[in-house]
Structures are given as structure tokens and as C-alpha cells.
Design a protein around this motif. Structure first.
Motif, PDB file in Angstrom:
ATOM      1  N   ALA A  99       0.630  -1.481  -0.183  1.00 52.33           N
ATOM      2  CA  ALA A  99      -0.207  -0.232  -0.230  1.00 52.33           C
ATOM      3  C   ALA A  99       1.085   1.018  -0.474  1.00 52.33           C
ATOM      4  O   ALA A  99       0.460   2.201  -0.614  1.00 52.33           O
ATOM      5  CB  ALA A  99      -1.092  -0.043   1.324  1.00 52.33           C
ATOM      6  N   ARG A 100       1.756   1.082   0.472  1.00 54.40           N
ATOM      7  CA  ARG A 100       2.941   1.654   0.813  1.00 54.40           C
ATOM      8  C   ARG A 100       3.553   2.702  -0.611  1.00 54.40           C
ATOM      9  O   ARG A 100       3.594   3.932  -0.848  1.00 54.40           O
ATOM     10  CB  ARG A 100       3.865   2.270   2.369  1.00 54.40           C
ATOM     11  N   VAL A 101       3.691   1.372  -1.772  1.00 53.66           N
ATOM     12  CA  VAL A 101       4.083   1.764  -3.237  1.00 53.66           C
ATOM     13  C   VAL A 101       2.877   2.576  -3.663  1.00 53.66           C
ATOM     14  O   VAL A 101       3.748   3.231  -4.005  1.00 53.66           O
ATOM     15  CB  VAL A 101       4.254   0.169  -3.110  1.00 53.66           C
ATOM     16  N   ILE A 102       1.759   2.003  -3.587  1.00 50.53           N
ATOM     17  CA  ILE A 102       1.177   2.174  -4.407  1.00 50.53           C
ATOM     18  C   ILE A 102       0.647   4.401  -3.603  1.00 50.53           C
ATOM     19  O   ILE A 102       0.605   4.967  -4.968  1.00 50.53           O
ATOM     20  CB  ILE A 102      -0.406   2.057  -4.295  1.00 50.53           C
ATOM     21  N   GLU A 103       0.899   4.649  -2.933  1.00 48.83           N
ATOM     22  CA  GLU A 103       1.171   5.427  -2.484  1.00 48.83           C
ATOM     23  C   GLU A 103       1.735   6.578  -2.601  1.00 48.83           C
ATOM     24  O   GLU A 103       1.542   7.767  -3.182  1.00 48.83           O
ATOM     25  CB  GLU A 103       0.641   6.027  -0.142  1.00 48.83           C
ATOM     26  N   LEU A 104       2.932   6.192  -2.149  1.00 49.37           N
ATOM     27  CA  LEU A 104       4.203   7.075  -2.922  1.00 49.37           C
ATOM     28  C   LEU A 104       4.333   7.091  -4.587  1.00 49.37           C
ATOM     29  O   LEU A 104       4.010   8.342  -5.339  1.00 49.37           O
ATOM     30  CB  LEU A 104       5.779   6.330  -3.186  1.00 49.37           C
ATOM     31  N   ASN A 105       3.517   6.403  -5.244  1.00 45.37           N
ATOM     32  CA  ASN A 105       3.739   6.034  -7.046  1.00 45.37           C
ATOM     33  C   ASN A 105       2.278   6.781  -7.546  1.00 45.37           C
ATOM     34  O   ASN A 105       2.747   7.497  -8.496  1.00 45.37           O
ATOM     35  CB  ASN A 105       4.005   4.313  -7.540  1.00 45.37           C
ATOM     36  N   LEU A 106       1.480   7.078  -6.557  1.00 50.24           N
ATOM     37  CA  LEU A 106       0.169   7.541  -7.552  1.00 50.24           C
ATOM     38  C   LEU A 106      -0.799   8.331  -6.544  1.00 50.24           C
ATOM     39  O   LEU A 106      -0.823   9.896  -7.309  1.00 50.24           O
ATOM     40  CB  LEU A 106      -0.965   6.007  -7.392  1.00 50.24           C
ATOM     41  N   THR A 111      -2.148  14.101  -4.983  1.00 50.24           N
ATOM     42  CA  THR A 111      -2.114  15.265  -4.360  1.00 50.24           C
ATOM     43  C   THR A 111      -0.825  16.762  -4.201  1.00 50.24           C
ATOM     44  O   THR A 111      -1.739  17.308  -4.022  1.00 50.24           O
ATOM     45  CB  THR A 111      -0.777  14.872  -2.784  1.00 50.24           C
ATOM     46  N   VAL A 112      -0.213  16.113  -4.866  1.00 50.03           N
ATOM     47  CA  VAL A 112       0.808  17.815  -5.354  1.00 50.03           C
ATOM     48  C   VAL A 112       0.135  18.182  -6.212  1.00 50.03           C
ATOM     49  O   VAL A 112       0.273  19.980  -6.732  1.00 50.03           O
ATOM     50  CB  VAL A 112       2.343  16.818  -5.820  1.00 50.03           C
ATOM     51  N   SER A 113      -0.720  17.115  -7.630  1.00 48.78           N
ATOM     52  CA  SER A 113      -1.205  18.497  -8.900  1.00 48.78           C
ATOM     53  C   SER A 113      -1.866  19.098  -8.360  1.00 48.78           C
ATOM     54  O   SER A 113      -2.603  19.768  -8.476  1.00 48.78           O
ATOM     55  CB  SER A 113      -1.614  16.709 -10.052  1.00 48.78           C
ATOM     56  N   LEU A 114      -2.709  18.436  -7.475  1.00 54.21           N
ATOM     57  CA  LEU A 114      -4.264  19.065  -6.976  1.00 54.21           C
ATOM     58  C   LEU A 114      -3.560  19.980  -5.982  1.00 54.21           C
ATOM     59  O   LEU A 114      -4.292  21.189  -6.290  1.00 54.21           O
ATOM     60  CB  LEU A 114      -5.013  18.202  -6.158  1.00 54.21           C
ATOM     61  N   ALA A 115      -2.320  20.410  -5.461  1.00 56.31           N
ATOM     62  CA  ALA A 115      -2.036  21.245  -4.790  1.00 56.31           C
ATOM     63  C   ALA A 115      -1.539  22.138  -5.247  1.00 56.31           C
ATOM     64  O   ALA A 115      -1.083  23.556  -5.485  1.00 56.31           O
ATOM     65  CB  ALA A 115      -1.382  20.986  -3.450  1.00 56.31           C
ATOM     66  N   ALA A 116      -1.111  22.070  -6.600  1.00 55.40           N
ATOM     67  CA  ALA A 116      -0.582  23.054  -7.253  1.00 55.40           C
ATOM     68  C   ALA A 116      -1.627  23.358  -8.874  1.00 55.40           C
ATOM     69  O   ALA A 116      -1.385  24.747  -9.507  1.00 55.40           O
ATOM     70  CB  ALA A 116       0.529  22.044  -8.700  1.00 55.40           C
ATOM     71  N   TYR A 117      -2.810  23.228  -8.185  1.00 57.07           N
ATOM     72  CA  TYR A 117      -3.672  23.012 -10.016  1.00 57.07           C
ATOM     73  C   TYR A 117      -4.305  24.825 -10.089  1.00 57.07           C
ATOM     74  O   TYR A 117      -3.785  25.350 -11.052  1.00 57.07           O
ATOM     75  CB  TYR A 117      -5.442  22.222  -9.170  1.00 57.07           C
ATOM     76  N   GLU A 118      -4.567  25.608  -8.569  1.00 58.13           N
ATOM     77  CA  GLU A 118      -4.288  27.035  -8.936  1.00 58.13           C
ATOM     78  C   GLU A 118      -3.947  27.669 -10.080  1.00 58.13           C
ATOM     79  O   GLU A 118      -3.834  28.585 -10.037  1.00 58.13           O
ATOM     80  CB  GLU A 118      -4.865  27.557  -7.601  1.00 58.13           C
ATOM     81  N   HIS A 119      -2.365  27.185  -9.424  1.00 56.90           N
ATOM     82  CA  HIS A 119      -1.079  28.131  -9.922  1.00 56.90           C
ATOM     83  C   HIS A 119      -0.249  28.033 -11.795  1.00 56.90           C
ATOM     84  O   HIS A 119      -0.860  28.601 -12.014  1.00 56.90           O
ATOM     85  CB  HIS A 119       0.099  27.422  -9.860  1.00 56.90           C
ATOM     86  N   LEU A 120      -1.138  26.479 -11.697  1.00 56.55           N
ATOM     87  CA  LEU A 120      -0.953  25.973 -13.091  1.00 56.55           C
ATOM     88  C   LEU A 120      -2.573  26.276 -13.950  1.00 56.55           C
ATOM     89  O   LEU A 120      -1.772  26.421 -15.020  1.00 56.55           O
ATOM     90  CB  LEU A 120      -0.848  24.386 -13.402  1.00 56.55           C
ATOM     91  N   LYS A 121      -2.810  26.785 -13.230  1.00 54.15           N
ATOM     92  CA  LYS A 121      -4.651  27.214 -13.876  1.00 54.15           C
ATOM     93  C   LYS A 121      -4.273  28.616 -14.609  1.00 54.15           C
ATOM     94  O   LYS A 121      -4.213  28.960 -15.959  1.00 54.15           O
ATOM     95  CB  LYS A 121      -5.632  26.955 -13.320  1.00 54.15           C
ATOM     96  N   ARG A 122      -3.541  29.261 -13.455  1.00 57.57           N
ATOM     97  CA  ARG A 122      -2.914  30.867 -13.894  1.00 57.57           C
ATOM     98  C   ARG A 122      -2.327  31.005 -14.790  1.00 57.57           C
ATOM     99  O   ARG A 122      -2.107  32.292 -15.671  1.00 57.57           O
ATOM    100  CB  ARG A 122      -2.965  31.505 -12.126  1.00 57.57           C
TER     101      ARG A 122
END
Length: 252
Positions: A99-106, A111-122
Motif C-alpha cells: 500500500a505504501r508503494v501505491i501511495e508513493l507512486n499514485l 496530491t501534488v497535482s491538486l495542490a498545484a492546480y490553481e498555480h497551473l491554471k493561472r
């Protein structure tokens, strides 16, 4: 890439370091994040220590960036871990390790993409997922890793549709790469040479090869490419049945 800010997760060594170097050479301002700093200095790269499995830390770090044009979700990897085997004998502890392998790789790239979305959209920016050929073929010994990489590719395709037209999202599907840790997977020089002979291109990829492809996908040259998966595997792997058939024919 001049004037653009790029974030590379896990960009302190191997493929990630190659990507960071290529982006710097293309003129981008590059930030890398990982738990530990790079052992070999990366000129022109800013490092921030972040545990990428800590979702609060990820959102605080990414949200605090003044700007972000390119996100490269590179962090990942897996130890050799057969299904149903290991020290735990296939019990609950073994499940947790998979499960930890899946967490790290997926989950972490999500998580990072969602955190970056507003930056990337602008910025009308771009996401590049670093996938693997393990996501499209059997991966004995790293099954959880392969399953996560298959999920990552699907996530990228869905994300590309949901976030269009402001944000482009693509996957770079990587084959075997020669890094400072290759000997752990393929053995010494003889093992690396033997593995390289199975690749039609005659060699393993270099991190700079991957970096060049990332620069392309993140640049205006790929402005109409989104939801795509670009194979970077040197032509793939020679099918084992061909060698078996050739050996059998030679013995007749």
C-alpha cells in the motif's frame, strides 16, 4: 522555457536530477523537493525539503510558491517485493508495504497535482507524469508499483480532460534508465551490458534523454499535446519467445 518556473518532485538524483538539469539548460527556474537534499550539487536548482507523503506539508509548500508553470511528478520507485512473500509471510504487514508503494507512486502525484492546480491554471501550465513501462506489462516482484503506474497514466488522461484547456497533462512512459543506482537492479557492468542488449536501441536510457523529453512536453512545441503517453523505452524489449525460437531453430 525562459521565464517559467518548474517543480520536479524527487528531483535530487537519477531521472529526477536529469530532468532538473534539462529544464535549467532550457532556461527555466527549477525547484526540486524531496526528503533529503541532493548528494551531488545541481547548479541552478533550488532545493526544498518536503516529505511528499505528508499531504499537509505538500499543500503548504506548493501553495506557498509565488508561481508555477510546470509540474513534473517524478517521485516514485519500489523495492523488490513479491506478492504473498517477504518477511511477513504475506500477512497484513505485507499488505501495508504494498500500500505504501501505491501511495508513493499514485497518491502522491495526485496530491501534488491538486495542490498545484490553481498555480497551473493561472499560468496555463503543464503537468508531466513520469510513468513506467511496468504499468503496461507484468511486473513480477514490483506488482504494486506496476499497478500504481498504470493508475497514474489513467489519472493523467482524466486530468487532461477535466483541466482543459488551461492545463495540459501528459505522461512520459519510461523504460530502463542507467542511473547511479542501476547496479542494484541489474548487477554490475556485465549485468548492465547484458540488459542493454535486450533493448533495440542497444543501450539503457540516460537521465538526460528523459530530461529532453520532459522539456519538449512542457514547452510550447507540445502545445497541442495533452492526455498523451509518450513511450521512452528505446524500442521496447525483445520478446523472449523470439530468442527461444531462434535457439530451438539453431539446434535442429
Amino acid at each position: 522555457m525562459k521565464g517559467r518556473v518548474a517543480l520536479v518532485t524527487g528531483g535530487t538524483r537519477g531521472i529526477g536530477a536529469g530532468i532538473a538539469r534539462a529544464l535549467v539548460e532550457a532556461g527555466a527556474e527549477v525547484v526540486v523537493c524531496a526528503r533529503r537534499p541532493p548528494e551531488v550539487p545541481l547548479p541552478g536548482v533550488e532545493f526544498t525539503a518536503v516529505d511528499l507523503r505528508d499531504r499537509t506539508a505538500v499543500h503548504d509548500f506548493v501553495g506557498g510558491l509565488p508561481r508555477l508553470d510546470v509540474l513534473v511528478n517524478n517521485v516514485g520507485g519500489s523495492p523488490y517485493r513479491p506478492l504473498g512473500g517477504g518477511e511477513s509471510g504475506g500477512g497484513g504487514g505485507d499488505v501495508e508495504r504494498h500500500a505504501r508503494v501505491i501511495e508513493l507512486n499514485l497518491i502522491t502525484p495526485l496530491t501534488v497535482s491538486l495542490a498545484a492546480y490553481e498555480h497551473l491554471k493561472r499560468a496555463r501550465g503543464s503537468v508531466v507524469m513520469i510513468g513506467s513501462v511496468s504499468g503496461s506489462r507484468p511486473s513480477p516482484g514490483t506488482a504494486a508499483y506496476g499497478a500504481a503506474k498504470a493508475g497514474l497514466e489513467h489519472l493523467a488522461r482524466s486530468m487532461a480532460v477535466e483541466w482543459a484547456p488551461e492545463v495540459r497533462v501528459n505522461t512520459l512512459v519510461v523504460g530502463m534508465v542507467r542511473t547511479e543506482l542501476s547496479h542494484l537492479h541489474y548487477g554490475g557492468a556485465d549485468g548492465l551490458d547484458a540488459v542493454a542488449r535486450t533493448v533495440p536501441a542497444g543501450r539503457l536510457a540516460d537521465p538526460s534523454d528523459i530530461g529532453g523529453a520532459v522539456v519538449f512536453l512542457a514547452s510550447d512545441a507540445a502545445g497541442y499535446i495533452s492526455g498523451a503517453s509518450l513511450l521512452m523505452h528505446g524500442g521496447g524489449e525483445r520478446p523472449a519467445f523470439l530468442d527461444a525460437a531462434t535457439a530451438n531453430k539453431g539446434g535442429c
